[in-house]
Design a protein around this motif. Structure first.
Motif, PDB file in Angstrom:
ATOM      1  N   ALA A 157      -3.348  -1.833   0.716  1.00  0.00           N
ATOM      2  CA  ALA A 157      -3.463  -1.222   2.043  1.00  0.00           C
ATOM      3  C   ALA A 157      -3.081  -2.175   3.171  1.00  0.00           C
ATOM      4  CB  ALA A 157      -4.882  -0.699   2.253  1.00  0.00           C
ATOM      5  N   ALA A 158      -3.136  -3.471   2.929  1.00  0.00           N
ATOM      6  CA  ALA A 158      -2.829  -4.457   3.974  1.00  0.00           C
ATOM      7  C   ALA A 158      -1.389  -4.947   3.944  1.00  0.00           C
ATOM      8  CB  ALA A 158      -3.770  -5.661   3.836  1.00  0.00           C
ATOM      9  N   TRP A 159      -0.620  -4.544   2.944  1.00  0.00           N
ATOM     10  CA  TRP A 159       0.750  -5.052   2.810  1.00  0.00           C
ATOM     11  C   TRP A 159       1.703  -4.390   3.790  1.00  0.00           C
ATOM     12  CZ3 TRP A 159       1.028  -4.321  -3.200  1.00  0.00           C
ATOM     13  CH2 TRP A 159       0.194  -5.258  -3.811  1.00  0.00           C
ATOM     14  N   LYS A 160       2.693  -5.145   4.216  1.00  0.00           N
ATOM     15  CA  LYS A 160       3.775  -4.638   5.057  1.00  0.00           C
ATOM     16  C   LYS A 160       4.928  -4.219   4.136  1.00  0.00           C
ATOM     17  CE  LYS A 160       2.051  -6.045   9.095  1.00  0.00           C
ATOM     18  NZ  LYS A 160       0.882  -5.276   9.350  1.00  0.00           N
ATOM     19  N   GLY A 161       5.701  -3.233   4.562  1.00  0.00           N
ATOM     20  CA  GLY A 161       6.857  -2.797   3.785  1.00  0.00           C
ATOM     21  C   GLY A 161       6.488  -1.703   2.800  1.00  0.00           C
ATOM     22  N   ASP A 162       7.449  -1.337   1.966  1.00  0.00           N
ATOM     23  CA  ASP A 162       7.263  -0.269   0.983  1.00  0.00           C
ATOM     24  C   ASP A 162       7.008  -0.843  -0.391  1.00  0.00           C
ATOM     25  OD1 ASP A 162       7.532   1.874   2.694  1.00  0.00           O
ATOM     26  OD2 ASP A 162       9.684   2.055   2.395  1.00  0.00           O
ATOM     27  N   TRP A 163       5.834  -0.532  -0.936  1.00  0.00           N
ATOM     28  CA  TRP A 163       5.411  -1.037  -2.234  1.00  0.00           C
ATOM     29  C   TRP A 163       4.728   0.073  -3.012  1.00  0.00           C
ATOM     30  CZ3 TRP A 163       6.385  -6.078  -3.579  1.00  0.00           C
ATOM     31  CH2 TRP A 163       6.751  -6.940  -2.538  1.00  0.00           C
ATOM     32  N   GLU A 164       4.655  -0.115  -4.302  1.00  0.00           N
ATOM     33  CA  GLU A 164       3.739   0.616  -5.156  1.00  0.00           C
ATOM     34  C   GLU A 164       2.941  -0.442  -5.908  1.00  0.00           C
ATOM     35  OE1 GLU A 164       5.769   4.907  -6.044  1.00  0.00           O
ATOM     36  OE2 GLU A 164       6.111   3.350  -7.552  1.00  0.00           O
ATOM     37  N   LEU A 165       1.857  -0.032  -6.522  1.00  0.00           N
ATOM     38  CA  LEU A 165       1.009  -0.952  -7.272  1.00  0.00           C
ATOM     39  C   LEU A 165       0.794  -0.353  -8.650  1.00  0.00           C
ATOM     40  CD1 LEU A 165      -0.783  -3.533  -7.118  1.00  0.00           C
ATOM     41  CD2 LEU A 165      -2.654  -2.034  -6.369  1.00  0.00           C
ATOM     42  N   TRP A 166       1.298  -1.035  -9.678  1.00  0.00           N
ATOM     43  CA  TRP A 166       1.206  -0.524 -11.051  1.00  0.00           C
ATOM     44  C   TRP A 166       0.324  -1.441 -11.861  1.00  0.00           C
ATOM     45  CZ3 TRP A 166       6.973   0.472 -12.691  1.00  0.00           C
ATOM     46  CH2 TRP A 166       7.559   1.392 -11.807  1.00  0.00           C
ATOM     47  N   ASP A 167      -0.819  -0.955 -12.247  1.00  0.00           N
ATOM     48  CA  ASP A 167      -1.755  -1.746 -13.055  1.00  0.00           C
ATOM     49  C   ASP A 167      -1.967  -3.135 -12.457  1.00  0.00           C
ATOM     50  OD1 ASP A 167      -2.076   0.348 -14.896  1.00  0.00           O
ATOM     51  OD2 ASP A 167      -0.377  -0.324 -16.094  1.00  0.00           O
ATOM     52  N   GLY A 168      -2.082  -3.192 -11.129  1.00  0.00           N
ATOM     53  CA  GLY A 168      -2.348  -4.451 -10.445  1.00  0.00           C
ATOM     54  C   GLY A 168      -1.123  -5.263 -10.096  1.00  0.00           C
ATOM     55  N   VAL A 169       0.062  -4.799 -10.481  1.00  0.00           N
ATOM     56  CA  VAL A 169       1.304  -5.536 -10.230  1.00  0.00           C
ATOM     57  C   VAL A 169       2.066  -4.869  -9.085  1.00  0.00           C
ATOM     58  CG1 VAL A 169       3.514  -6.267 -11.226  1.00  0.00           C
ATOM     59  CG2 VAL A 169       1.442  -6.228 -12.650  1.00  0.00           C
ATOM     60  N   PRO A 170       2.412  -5.634  -8.027  1.00  0.00           N
ATOM     61  CA  PRO A 170       3.167  -5.047  -6.912  1.00  0.00           C
ATOM     62  C   PRO A 170       4.616  -4.773  -7.311  1.00  0.00           C
ATOM     63  CG  PRO A 170       2.598  -7.351  -6.447  1.00  0.00           C
ATOM     64  CD  PRO A 170       2.041  -7.024  -7.784  1.00  0.00           C
ATOM     65  N   ILE A 171       5.109  -3.583  -6.924  1.00  0.00           N
ATOM     66  CA  ILE A 171       6.477  -3.169  -7.206  1.00  0.00           C
ATOM     67  C   ILE A 171       7.140  -2.850  -5.866  1.00  0.00           C
ATOM     68  CG2 ILE A 171       7.946  -1.476  -8.381  1.00  0.00           C
ATOM     69  CD1 ILE A 171       6.278  -3.202 -10.325  1.00  0.00           C
ATOM     70  N   ALA A 172       8.214  -3.593  -5.531  1.00  0.00           N
ATOM     71  CA  ALA A 172       8.918  -3.386  -4.260  1.00  0.00           C
ATOM     72  C   ALA A 172       9.677  -2.063  -4.299  1.00  0.00           C
ATOM     73  CB  ALA A 172       9.883  -4.534  -3.993  1.00  0.00           C
ATOM     74  N   MET A 173       9.634  -1.335  -3.199  1.00  0.00           N
ATOM     75  CA  MET A 173      10.295  -0.035  -3.092  1.00  0.00           C
ATOM     76  C   MET A 173      11.481  -0.103  -2.128  1.00  0.00           C
ATOM     77  SD  MET A 173       8.535   1.866  -5.093  1.00  0.00           S
ATOM     78  CE  MET A 173       9.113   3.477  -4.640  1.00  0.00           C
ATOM     79  N   SER A 174      12.189  -1.182  -2.130  1.00  0.00           N
ATOM     80  CA  SER A 174      13.316  -1.276  -1.210  1.00  0.00           C
ATOM     81  C   SER A 174      14.572  -1.528  -2.003  1.00  0.00           C
ATOM     82  CB  SER A 174      13.084  -2.399  -0.201  1.00  0.00           C
ATOM     83  OG  SER A 174      12.901  -3.612  -0.882  1.00  0.00           O
ATOM     84  N   PRO A 175      15.706  -1.201  -1.488  1.00  0.00           N
ATOM     85  CA  PRO A 175      15.923  -0.631  -0.159  1.00  0.00           C
ATOM     86  C   PRO A 175      15.491   0.834  -0.120  1.00  0.00           C
ATOM     87  CG  PRO A 175      17.988  -0.667  -1.364  1.00  0.00           C
ATOM     88  CD  PRO A 175      16.955  -1.328  -2.249  1.00  0.00           C
ATOM     89  N   SER A 176      15.483   1.384   1.082  1.00  0.00           N
ATOM     90  CA  SER A 176      15.083   2.779   1.216  1.00  0.00           C
ATOM     91  C   SER A 176      16.116   3.671   0.520  1.00  0.00           C
ATOM     92  CB  SER A 176      14.959   3.155   2.688  1.00  0.00           C
ATOM     93  OG  SER A 176      16.219   3.137   3.300  1.00  0.00           O
ATOM     94  N   PRO A 177      15.688   4.879   0.110  1.00  0.00           N
ATOM     95  CA  PRO A 177      16.615   5.794  -0.560  1.00  0.00           C
ATOM     96  C   PRO A 177      17.780   6.174   0.347  1.00  0.00           C
ATOM     97  CG  PRO A 177      14.346   6.540  -0.792  1.00  0.00           C
ATOM     98  CD  PRO A 177      14.341   5.420   0.200  1.00  0.00           C
ATOM     99  N   PHE A 178      18.889   6.550  -0.292  1.00  0.00           N
ATOM    100  CA  PHE A 178      20.086   6.948   0.443  1.00  0.00           C
ATOM    101  C   PHE A 178      19.955   8.376   0.961  1.00  0.00           C
ATOM    102  CE2 PHE A 178      22.150   3.768  -2.542  1.00  0.00           C
ATOM    103  CZ  PHE A 178      22.169   2.762  -1.601  1.00  0.00           C
ATOM    104  N   GLY A 179      20.898   8.743   1.808  1.00  0.00           N
ATOM    105  CA  GLY A 179      20.870  10.038   2.484  1.00  0.00           C
ATOM    106  C   GLY A 179      20.819  11.224   1.551  1.00  0.00           C
ATOM    107  N   ARG A 180      21.627  11.226   0.487  1.00  0.00           N
ATOM    108  CA  ARG A 180      21.623  12.373  -0.439  1.00  0.00           C
ATOM    109  C   ARG A 180      20.248  12.509  -1.088  1.00  0.00           C
ATOM    110  NH1 ARG A 180      24.361  16.364  -2.146  1.00  0.00           N
ATOM    111  NH2 ARG A 180      24.351  17.060  -4.308  1.00  0.00           N
TER     112      ARG A 180
END
Length: 182
Positions: A17-40
């Motif tokens: 909840a305190a992280w900046k940017g786009d992340w997911e958290l899988w079984d305690g491991v941070p997963i970066a969600m960048s770059p953002s998805p494309f237009g299509r």
């Protein structure tokens, strides 16, 4: 000497909840969600939300379709599906209950995750139906997670029962933007 089974630090939803940017958290491991998805990709997400919302309205179903909302699965796992169909009203904050339907729109950088970790996670959490949408091939795979083997089937249309009693009609072609002649 013993080997640490977790050589990397693990995190919680509270840390997340305190992280900046786009992340997911899988079984305690941070997963970066960048770059953002494309237009299509984003266009397909928008069309999917619209079509599912209209299908719910047509069947007078008390459910909500949301996109890009965090689902706090447990204290060490937070995911952000492209689209979720939630029984009842939208949550005031993040989703905590298991959605009735999850949709992931494939991207080159995420398709292995969508077909691997997330498919397994969604099945384990009791998601009834998982749709994998390919915006390039313009296909929709339907996986009924409670079926034996949970095989995926490419569909063009389907009837789904969601939220215990609502039957909705899905036309997979409506998930994709219409191509205009050049």
């Amino acid at each position: 000497m013993s080997i640490d089974p977790h050589p990397f630090p693990t995190y919680t939803a509270e840390d997340y909840a305190a992280w900046k940017g786009d992340w997911e958290l899988w079984d305690g491991v941070p997963i970066a969600m960048s770059p953002s998805p494309f237009g299509r990709h984003q266009s397909v997400v928008a069309k999917t939300v619209t079509h599912l919302t209209l299908a719910l309205e047509a069947s007078d179903c008390h459910a909500t379709v949301v996109s890009e909302l965090d689902w706090i699965v447990r204290s060490d796992t937070v995911v952000r599906p492209d689209v979720m169909l939630i029984c009842g009203d939208p949550p005031d904050t993040h989703q905590r209950a298991t959605p009735a339907l999850v949709v992931e729109v494939l991207s080159p950088s995420t398709q292995a995750n969508d077909r691997g970790f997330k498919r397994t996670l969604y099945r384990e959490q009791g998601v009834a139906t998982y749709l994998i949408v390919d915006p390039i091939q313009e296909t929709v795979e339907s996986i009924h997670m409670d079926a034996p083997g949970a095989a995926s089937t490419v569909v063009s249309s389907m009837k789904l029962t969601v939220c215990d009693h609502c039957e909705i009609d899905i036309d997979a072609a409506r998930f994709f933007p219409k191509r205009r002649p050049a």
